[in-house]
Motif scaffolding. Sequence first.
Motif, short mmCIF file in Angstrom:
data_model
loop_
_atom_site.label_atom_id
_atom_site.label_comp_id
_atom_site.label_asym_id
_atom_site.label_seq_id
_atom_site.Cartn_x
_atom_site.Cartn_y
_atom_site.Cartn_z
N ARG A 1 38.29 -19.24 7.98
CA ARG A 1 37.49 -19.73 6.86
C ARG A 1 36.00 -19.47 7.10
N ASP A 2 35.53 -19.78 8.32
CA ASP A 2 34.11 -19.62 8.64
C ASP A 2 33.94 -19.22 10.09
N ARG A 3 32.87 -18.50 10.37
CA ARG A 3 32.46 -18.22 11.75
C ARG A 3 30.94 -18.22 11.80
N TRP A 4 30.39 -19.04 12.70
CA TRP A 4 28.94 -19.14 12.85
C TRP A 4 28.56 -18.89 14.31
N ALA A 5 27.30 -18.63 14.54
CA ALA A 5 26.81 -18.47 15.91
C ALA A 5 26.72 -19.81 16.63
N ASP A 6 26.57 -20.90 15.86
CA ASP A 6 26.42 -22.22 16.46
C ASP A 6 26.80 -23.27 15.42
N TRP A 7 26.74 -24.54 15.82
CA TRP A 7 27.10 -25.63 14.92
C TRP A 7 26.12 -25.78 13.76
N SER B 1 24.35 -21.06 11.72
CA SER B 1 23.56 -19.83 11.72
C SER B 1 24.51 -18.63 11.76
N PRO B 2 24.08 -17.48 11.20
CA PRO B 2 24.99 -16.33 11.09
C PRO B 2 25.46 -15.82 12.46
N PHE B 3 26.71 -15.44 12.52
CA PHE B 3 27.27 -14.81 13.71
C PHE B 3 26.99 -13.31 13.64
N THR B 4 26.39 -12.77 14.69
CA THR B 4 26.02 -11.36 14.72
C THR B 4 26.51 -10.72 16.02
N ALA B 5 26.25 -9.42 16.14
CA ALA B 5 26.64 -8.69 17.34
C ALA B 5 25.90 -9.18 18.57
N ASP B 6 24.77 -9.87 18.38
CA ASP B 6 23.99 -10.38 19.52
C ASP B 6 24.28 -11.84 19.84
N SER B 7 25.16 -12.48 19.09
CA SER B 7 25.48 -13.89 19.35
C SER B 7 26.20 -14.04 20.68
N GLU B 8 25.81 -15.04 21.44
CA GLU B 8 26.42 -15.28 22.75
C GLU B 8 27.56 -16.29 22.69
N SER B 9 27.77 -16.90 21.52
CA SER B 9 28.87 -17.83 21.34
C SER B 9 29.20 -17.88 19.85
N HIS B 10 30.29 -18.56 19.52
CA HIS B 10 30.61 -18.73 18.11
C HIS B 10 31.37 -20.02 17.89
N VAL B 11 31.24 -20.55 16.70
CA VAL B 11 32.03 -21.68 16.22
C VAL B 11 32.86 -21.13 15.07
N SER B 12 34.18 -21.14 15.23
CA SER B 12 35.08 -20.57 14.23
C SER B 12 35.97 -21.65 13.65
#
Length: 246
Positions: free
Chosen positions: A219-225, A228-239
Amino acid sequence: MTDHKDYFGESVAATYDESTAGMFTADAVDPAVAVLAELAGDGRALELGVGTGRIALPLAARGVEVHGIELSRAMADRLRAKPGGEAIGVTFGDFTTARAPGTFSVAYLVFNTIMNLTTQDAQVDCFRNVAAHLAPGGTFVIEVMVPQLRKLPPGQNAVPFHVGETRLGFDTYDTATQAMASHHVRVENGEGSFHSVPFRYVWPAELDLMARLAGMRLRDRWADWDRSPFTADSESHVSVWEKTDG
């Protein structure tokens, strides 16, 4: 965790909150609790690896009924000793197979805990176990690092994550098997200690496939809680995956 070995026994549980103090700050906790409370709505929340209650307690304080699955009785003892801890139900066992009573609107795994499952089969089983707990339309949330393989030059298999006067922490990677381990070296009062925990790192797309096998879709994937947008440079994700079947 697939061998049911408890890497969070009394010696780790006794200092867990202090050793991860940065994760207990309002800046770290409040955004996660806000997302989970929104997803829970009027329903119940299930935390896999509830630990000492870093997320479960403030989520319960917002009026959400929280139940946890936990392998370590020492960690759960710390949870129950805290104000409000007795209100958090705990089912003991491996969260690939342990069944908590009832159904839930949201289930969640935070702070890289999915990687405590050290085989792909176990991670797949975790998704299936979560799906069995969720009501139709319920969601599963994972917070996890993106493997830091870009930091590995040829011939190197270790990446430091903390270097201090009394503590050294570093991760080792096996890129052939996706096995990794976090190593913790401490020197206190002239005495040294070493603690190592095995993990299996996992890619976002791999998690999406595990979700599909369990009847869930992304449904969603973000770089953090903070979403913020998840990108190729993100070091973590919240899915966030949603249960699509009945």
